[in-house]
Design a protein around this motif. Structure first.
Motif, PDB file in Angstrom:
ATOM      1  N   ALA A 197      -2.576  21.737  14.379  1.00  0.00           N
ATOM      2  CA  ALA A 197      -1.902  22.774  15.172  1.00  0.00           C
ATOM      3  C   ALA A 197      -1.941  22.435  16.659  1.00  0.00           C
ATOM      4  CB  ALA A 197      -2.547  24.137  14.917  1.00  0.00           C
ATOM      5  N   TRP A 198      -3.074  21.903  17.132  1.00  0.00           N
ATOM      6  CA  TRP A 198      -3.180  21.511  18.544  1.00  0.00           C
ATOM      7  C   TRP A 198      -2.249  20.345  18.858  1.00  0.00           C
ATOM      8  CZ3 TRP A 198      -4.933  24.288  22.335  1.00  0.00           C
ATOM      9  CH2 TRP A 198      -5.923  25.261  22.100  1.00  0.00           C
ATOM     10  N   LYS A 246      -7.413   8.599  22.512  1.00  0.00           N
ATOM     11  CA  LYS A 246      -8.016   9.205  23.700  1.00  0.00           C
ATOM     12  C   LYS A 246      -9.418   9.729  23.396  1.00  0.00           C
ATOM     13  CE  LYS A 246      -7.517  10.336  28.043  1.00  0.00           C
ATOM     14  NZ  LYS A 246      -7.398   9.270  29.068  1.00  0.00           N
ATOM     15  N   ALA A 247      -9.624  10.214  22.170  1.00  0.00           N
ATOM     16  CA  ALA A 247     -10.933  10.758  21.788  1.00  0.00           C
ATOM     17  C   ALA A 247     -12.044   9.717  21.907  1.00  0.00           C
ATOM     18  CB  ALA A 247     -10.869  11.297  20.357  1.00  0.00           C
ATOM     19  N   PHE A 302     -14.733  19.311  30.625  1.00  0.00           N
ATOM     20  CA  PHE A 302     -13.477  19.649  29.945  1.00  0.00           C
ATOM     21  C   PHE A 302     -12.371  18.687  30.371  1.00  0.00           C
ATOM     22  CE2 PHE A 302      -9.753  22.801  29.624  1.00  0.00           C
ATOM     23  CZ  PHE A 302      -9.547  22.506  28.279  1.00  0.00           C
ATOM     24  N   ASN A 303     -12.040  17.759  29.493  1.00  0.00           N
ATOM     25  CA  ASN A 303     -10.916  16.856  29.711  1.00  0.00           C
ATOM     26  C   ASN A 303     -10.279  16.547  28.356  1.00  0.00           C
ATOM     27  OD1 ASN A 303     -12.500  14.822  28.472  1.00  0.00           O
ATOM     28  ND2 ASN A 303     -13.364  14.203  30.450  1.00  0.00           N
ATOM     29  N   LEU A 304      -9.174  15.828  28.367  1.00  0.00           N
ATOM     30  CA  LEU A 304      -8.422  15.589  27.133  1.00  0.00           C
ATOM     31  C   LEU A 304      -9.231  14.778  26.123  1.00  0.00           C
ATOM     32  CD1 LEU A 304      -5.783  15.919  25.547  1.00  0.00           C
ATOM     33  CD2 LEU A 304      -4.918  13.853  26.696  1.00  0.00           C
ATOM     34  N   ALA A 305      -9.961  13.775  26.607  1.00  0.00           N
ATOM     35  CA  ALA A 305     -10.754  12.928  25.702  1.00  0.00           C
ATOM     36  C   ALA A 305     -11.796  13.759  24.950  1.00  0.00           C
ATOM     37  CB  ALA A 305     -11.433  11.807  26.488  1.00  0.00           C
ATOM     38  N   ASN A 306     -12.527  14.605  25.670  1.00  0.00           N
ATOM     39  CA  ASN A 306     -13.540  15.445  25.019  1.00  0.00           C
ATOM     40  C   ASN A 306     -12.916  16.529  24.149  1.00  0.00           C
ATOM     41  OD1 ASN A 306     -15.872  14.149  25.879  1.00  0.00           O
ATOM     42  ND2 ASN A 306     -15.915  15.252  27.834  1.00  0.00           N
ATOM     43  N   PHE A 307     -11.763  17.028  24.587  1.00  0.00           N
ATOM     44  CA  PHE A 307     -11.047  18.035  23.801  1.00  0.00           C
ATOM     45  C   PHE A 307     -10.680  17.469  22.430  1.00  0.00           C
ATOM     46  CE2 PHE A 307      -7.122  20.237  22.509  1.00  0.00           C
ATOM     47  CZ  PHE A 307      -7.519  21.563  22.597  1.00  0.00           C
ATOM     48  N   MET A 308     -10.121  16.272  22.403  1.00  0.00           N
ATOM     49  CA  MET A 308      -9.734  15.657  21.133  1.00  0.00           C
ATOM     50  C   MET A 308     -10.961  15.253  20.314  1.00  0.00           C
ATOM     51  SD  MET A 308      -6.583  16.039  20.888  1.00  0.00           S
ATOM     52  CE  MET A 308      -6.547  15.224  19.290  1.00  0.00           C
ATOM     53  N   LEU A 368     -11.972  16.417  16.448  1.00  0.00           N
ATOM     54  CA  LEU A 368     -12.293  15.461  15.383  1.00  0.00           C
ATOM     55  C   LEU A 368     -13.711  15.707  14.859  1.00  0.00           C
ATOM     56  CD1 LEU A 368     -10.633  12.315  16.932  1.00  0.00           C
ATOM     57  CD2 LEU A 368     -10.206  13.139  14.606  1.00  0.00           C
ATOM     58  N   TYR A 369     -14.660  15.915  15.761  1.00  0.00           N
ATOM     59  CA  TYR A 369     -16.040  16.205  15.356  1.00  0.00           C
ATOM     60  C   TYR A 369     -16.095  17.450  14.461  1.00  0.00           C
ATOM     61  CZ  TYR A 369     -18.824  12.971  18.312  1.00  0.00           C
ATOM     62  OH  TYR A 369     -19.448  11.869  18.872  1.00  0.00           O
TER      63      TYR A 369
END
Length: 533
Positions: A324-325, A352-353, A392-398, A402-403
């Motif tokens: 969904a994201w 990116k993750a 809070f950034n895109l890499a950590n968000f993704m 996944l985690y």
């Protein structure tokens, strides 16, 4: 191509069809076990009267569509029309409840594995049998209907699963493969059939003893891999191929569940091996060397298609919220005039993750689109949460999404590895989340602290797995086990890519899972205070 064309014309092929949560897939394989044609049909469950379900019409229209697309693929590639097939196998999402009456009509809408509405029955049966009976299991659904005094209960003539239903309608045989059957009612590992002691215990329950039937009279027959499970009837052939080109008479292997076909598709049917199937739901399966020391409500005990004991840590939720994201990012890209291919978008965001912090920067999410039995939630509320100090950034968000896709399953696996001391040499991953090479695989290795392998064929999934079981049935040599057949004839030359756990990632995931456990009270508040609709 000539050899393949000849194999199709001679009927030396095997058809496997799996009805998954979001897709019905049909694959045709040749004598080398290679997929030579495929077709698929997308579908979604519906939430009607507080029950997750699919309609019977959707089942048949979806099956027919996936078969027709596979058939068209054959015609386009090889210029021939399929008339006969060497063997056929059907698989579907396990568990759930399909109850039929005297006229062979469905008594209540199909209740899928996704429903967490049988807690009372699950608890009472687990205590009675001293054997874990999860809420998803067919027997829990049946007993809950009895406890609820549902009108249809006395009219039940037969209960089965989705795979068992399709198989029955195409062959007239009320059977299940032992792996699928192990999610209906506990299996006796010696007889490889339903546990007779527990059947008698069930029949003697006050509520059950008043009924017009005995449990053994309404359950399917249990078969093991390699046994013939019936012949495609002329009516069944017309039901599958509406054009009438397909003839009856093709043998069918025992219908199996998606857990069993996942084991076969990843060659994970031997002891000390495990596999993770990750899609709408996620489950980790470990083939055990011995029984567990005690009953764990979080761990299902099922079997391989040949009847070996398997511990399964199952979570109802995996990729739905993550998808969904990604859909939201796709919408944004369209808004700014950048039409990105959905697969390319997944690859970019997953990659990116890998740049994220090992602990995902202090972020937290729960992808609970539906209830989650592993963490005791009867309903789901997807949420994302962070503190003001989080990175809070895109890499950590993704990375967080996944985690968390593996979070609930990880809690179950820790019971096996940390409490029960179960040893694992490797885990094989399959399912859509592993399509972007090396990303989800690396995250899972961190979560389980064990090497994770992905095969080139892993993307074929359960439809290929049930096709392999169909092939085993007609091609096995005398006394050749399923393990031997897979090792020597299917996977001998398989290309496998393995990622070992990174110590920093393992430590980071442990930090994340502690945050996840503490954050469950936030999810509880969301369930309690946010209405479903």
């Amino acid at each position: 191509m000539g050899d393949v064309k000849q194999a199709i014309q001679n009927g030396n092929t095997v058809l496997g069809i799996e009805l998954g949560s979001t897709r019905i897939k049909a694959v045709l394989i040749d004598e080398e076990h290679k997929v030579i044609a495929a077709g698929s049909h997308d579908w979604e469950n519906s939430y009607i009267d507080n029950v997750w379900t699919y309609s019977i019409d959707e089942v048949w229209s979806g099956l027919q569509d996936s078969y027709q697309k596979m058939k068209e693929d054959v015609k386009q590639q090889y210029g021939v029309t399929i008339n006969k097939i060497g063997s056929i196998g059907f698989s579907a999402m396990m568990h759930g409840y399909m109850a039929f009456g005297q006229d062979e009509q469905l008594l209540v809408p199909f209740r899928t594995w996704r429903n967490n509405i049988t807690e009372e029955a699950s608890t009472k049966l687990t205590e009675l049998f001293q054997y874990n009976i999860p809420q998803r299991w067919s027997i829990a659904h049946l007993y809950q209907a009895i406890l609820n005094k549902e009108e249809h209960v006395d009219d039940v003539q037969f209960i089965t699963t989705l795979a068992g239903y399709v198989h029955w309608k195409l062959t007239g045989k009320k059977v299940l493969g032992v792996g699928e059957a192990s999610g209906v009612f506990p299996i006796d590992l010696e007889t490889k059939s339903f546990n007779q002691r527990m059947i008698q215990q069930f029949n003697q329950l006050n509520e059950a003893s008043q009924l017009s039937w005995q449990l053994e009279d309404i359950l399917p027959e249990v078969l093991v891999a390699g046994e013939e499970a019936g012949i495609l009837s002329d009516e069944g052939a017309k039901l599958l191929d509406v054009t009438g080109d397909l003839t009856g008479g093709n043998p069918l292997c025992p219908p199996e569940g998606d857990a069993g076909t996942g084991m076969v598709a990843t060659n994970s049917v031997a002891q000390r091996t495990g596999n993770v199937s990750a899609g709408t739901s996620a489950f980790a399966m470990v083939v055990l060397e011995k029984d567990l020391s005690k009953v764990h409500p979080e761990i299902d005990l099922v079997t391989t298609p040949s009847g070996s004991l398997v511990a399964m840590a199952h979570s109802n939720n995996c990729t739905s919220d993550l998808n969904a994201w990604v859909g939201l990012f796709e919408e944004f890209s369209q808004q700014v005039g950048m039409e990105l291919d959905k697969n390319k978008l997944f690859e970019m965001l997953f990659a990116k993750a890998l740049e994220g912090d090992a602990d995902a920067g202090g972020l937290l999410s729960f992808g609970y689109l539906s209830g989650e039995h592993m963490t005791h939630f009867e309903e789901g509320r997807p949420l994302f949460v962070r503190s003001s100090e989080s990175n809070f950034n895109l890499a950590n968000f993704m990375r967080t999404h996944l985690y968390t896709s593996f979070g609930a399953m990880k809690i179950g696996m820790d019971i096996l590895t940390k409490e029960e001391g179960v040893q694992l040499d490797e885990v094989l991953g399959h399912g859509g989340i592993f399509k972007t090479e090396g990303v989800a695989q690396k995250m899972l290795a961190a979560a389980f602290d064990v090497p994770v392998s992905v095969m080139e064929t892993a993307g074929e999934g359960g439809a290929w797995g049930i096709a392999l079981l169909g092939s085993y049935m007609i091609n096995k040599e005398q006394d050749e086990t399923l393990e031997e057949y897979l090792n020597e004839k299917v996977f001998a030359d398989e290309v496998v890519k393995t990622i070992s756990p990174d110590k920093t990632d393992v430590a980071g995931y442990e930090q994340f899972i502690e945050r996840y456990k503490e954050g469950l009270q936030i999810e509880r508040a969301a369930v309690d205070y946010l209405p479903q609709n």
